[in-house]
Design a protein around this motif. Sequence first.
Motif, mmCIF file in Angstrom:
data_model
loop_
_atom_site.group_PDB
_atom_site.id
_atom_site.type_symbol
_atom_site.label_atom_id
_atom_site.label_comp_id
_atom_site.label_asym_id
_atom_site.label_seq_id
_atom_site.Cartn_x
_atom_site.Cartn_y
_atom_site.Cartn_z
ATOM 1 N N ALA A 38 -14.034 63.864 39.218
ATOM 2 C CA ALA A 38 -14.523 62.536 38.812
ATOM 3 C C ALA A 38 -14.347 62.246 37.324
ATOM 4 N N PRO A 39 -14.698 63.142 36.409
ATOM 5 C CA PRO A 39 -14.506 62.809 34.991
ATOM 6 C C PRO A 39 -13.044 62.524 34.631
ATOM 7 N N ALA A 40 -12.123 63.289 35.191
ATOM 8 C CA ALA A 40 -10.701 63.076 34.883
ATOM 9 C C ALA A 40 -10.196 61.759 35.472
ATOM 10 N N VAL A 41 -10.641 61.400 36.676
ATOM 11 C CA VAL A 41 -10.233 60.128 37.270
ATOM 12 C C VAL A 41 -10.805 58.970 36.460
ATOM 13 N N HIS A 42 -12.072 59.082 36.086
ATOM 14 C CA HIS A 42 -12.684 58.033 35.271
ATOM 15 C C HIS A 42 -11.916 57.854 33.970
ATOM 16 N N ALA A 43 -11.578 58.941 33.312
ATOM 17 C CA ALA A 43 -10.815 58.867 32.061
ATOM 18 C C ALA A 43 -9.454 58.220 32.291
ATOM 19 N N ALA A 44 -8.795 58.555 33.382
ATOM 20 C CA ALA A 44 -7.477 57.973 33.680
ATOM 21 C C ALA A 44 -7.557 56.459 33.822
ATOM 22 N N PHE A 45 -8.643 55.981 34.403
ATOM 23 C CA PHE A 45 -8.782 54.543 34.636
ATOM 24 C C PHE A 45 -9.236 53.766 33.404
ATOM 25 N N GLN A 46 -9.438 54.451 32.296
ATOM 26 C CA GLN A 46 -9.735 53.748 31.043
ATOM 27 C C GLN A 46 -8.447 53.373 30.307
ATOM 28 N N ASP A 47 -7.324 53.886 30.756
ATOM 29 C CA ASP A 47 -6.018 53.651 30.142
ATOM 30 C C ASP A 47 -5.574 52.199 30.383
ATOM 31 N N PRO A 48 -5.170 51.466 29.343
ATOM 32 C CA PRO A 48 -4.708 50.078 29.517
ATOM 33 C C PRO A 48 -3.519 49.941 30.475
ATOM 34 N N VAL A 49 -2.682 50.960 30.593
ATOM 35 C CA VAL A 49 -1.554 50.887 31.530
ATOM 36 C C VAL A 49 -2.066 50.816 32.967
ATOM 37 N N ASP A 59 -15.919 51.913 36.335
ATOM 38 C CA ASP A 59 -16.940 51.683 35.319
ATOM 39 C C ASP A 59 -17.744 52.928 34.969
ATOM 40 N N SER A 60 -17.782 53.910 35.876
ATOM 41 C CA SER A 60 -18.587 55.098 35.607
ATOM 42 C C SER A 60 -18.085 56.279 36.430
ATOM 43 N N GLU A 61 -18.462 57.474 36.001
ATOM 44 C CA GLU A 61 -18.126 58.663 36.777
ATOM 45 C C GLU A 61 -18.840 58.648 38.125
ATOM 46 N N ASP A 62 -20.041 58.087 38.187
ATOM 47 C CA ASP A 62 -20.746 57.979 39.468
ATOM 48 C C ASP A 62 -19.957 57.114 40.445
ATOM 49 N N ARG A 65 -17.143 59.182 41.710
ATOM 50 C CA ARG A 65 -17.597 60.162 42.708
ATOM 51 C C ARG A 65 -17.703 59.506 44.089
ATOM 52 N N GLY A 66 -18.125 58.247 44.123
ATOM 53 C CA GLY A 66 -18.157 57.511 45.385
ATOM 54 C C GLY A 66 -16.772 57.328 45.974
ATOM 55 N N TRP A 67 -15.785 57.020 45.117
ATOM 56 C CA TRP A 67 -14.398 56.920 45.604
ATOM 57 C C TRP A 67 -13.955 58.255 46.204
ATOM 58 N N ILE A 68 -14.247 59.331 45.476
ATOM 59 C CA ILE A 68 -13.800 60.650 45.931
ATOM 60 C C ILE A 68 -14.427 60.994 47.277
ATOM 61 N N THR A 69 -15.685 60.642 47.452
ATOM 62 C CA THR A 69 -16.328 60.860 48.750
ATOM 63 C C THR A 69 -15.577 60.101 49.846
ATOM 64 N N GLU A 70 -15.185 58.854 49.566
ATOM 65 C CA GLU A 70 -14.395 58.075 50.531
ATOM 66 C C GLU A 70 -13.048 58.746 50.781
ATOM 67 N N TRP A 71 -12.379 59.179 49.712
ATOM 68 C CA TRP A 71 -11.067 59.818 49.848
ATOM 69 C C TRP A 71 -11.166 61.098 50.674
ATOM 70 N N GLN A 72 -12.244 61.848 50.474
ATOM 71 C CA GLN A 72 -12.420 63.096 51.221
ATOM 72 C C GLN A 72 -12.617 62.828 52.718
ATOM 73 N N GLY A 73 -13.259 61.740 53.059
ATOM 74 C CA GLY A 73 -13.499 61.420 54.467
ATOM 75 C C GLY A 73 -12.371 60.672 55.149
ATOM 76 N N ALA A 74 -11.419 60.186 54.383
ATOM 77 C CA ALA A 74 -10.355 59.344 54.942
ATOM 78 C C ALA A 74 -9.393 60.101 55.845
#
Length: 193
Positions: A38-49, A59-62, A65-74
Amino acid sequence: MPYLTRPVLPAGTLARAPQPTLPTGDGLVLRPWRTDDAPAVHAAFQDPVMHQWHIRTADSEDEVRGWITEWQGAWEQERSVQWAVADTSGDRLLGRVALREIILGDGVAEVAYWTTAAARGRGVAARATDALARWALDEIGFQRLELTHSVANEASCRVALKTRFAVEGTKRRALLHPDGWHDMHLHARVRGD
């Protein structure tokens, strides 16, 4: 009313086994997501590109974490499958690659990817996309993989072409980005390409 053809891939093709880890053979690995990403994904999404070419923010690491939970269940739902792209030497997150819009009966899915700012220009997206495509087409038996990107995103077009996704056309005003409607290139790679 019965169909005249059988499904290309029957339901359960993916879910009958755990989501695999896919090595690229050249220093990268596609692995299932972990909550500690989660921290690395959050940091990646702060990039203007990321804001330029993607329509989602983090907007937050929390929230991530919700996205990752969805990705894990997909994986079990067989509609969308997400992998973290990491280096094999230190397991540092370099990006994401995914199969989206999966239609098993037709053997079709859409490939999507992004990379962290530090990973750009190193062939990470192309290497991960090629490994995913080989697995999906050659091992699982998908018939067709599609890839779309904004016509203005030249880097993404290079990834598609480098990984043998042929240009099939332009989808006009197909996706709304923060700066307006974007025409999208449609690429595809089919089994046997």
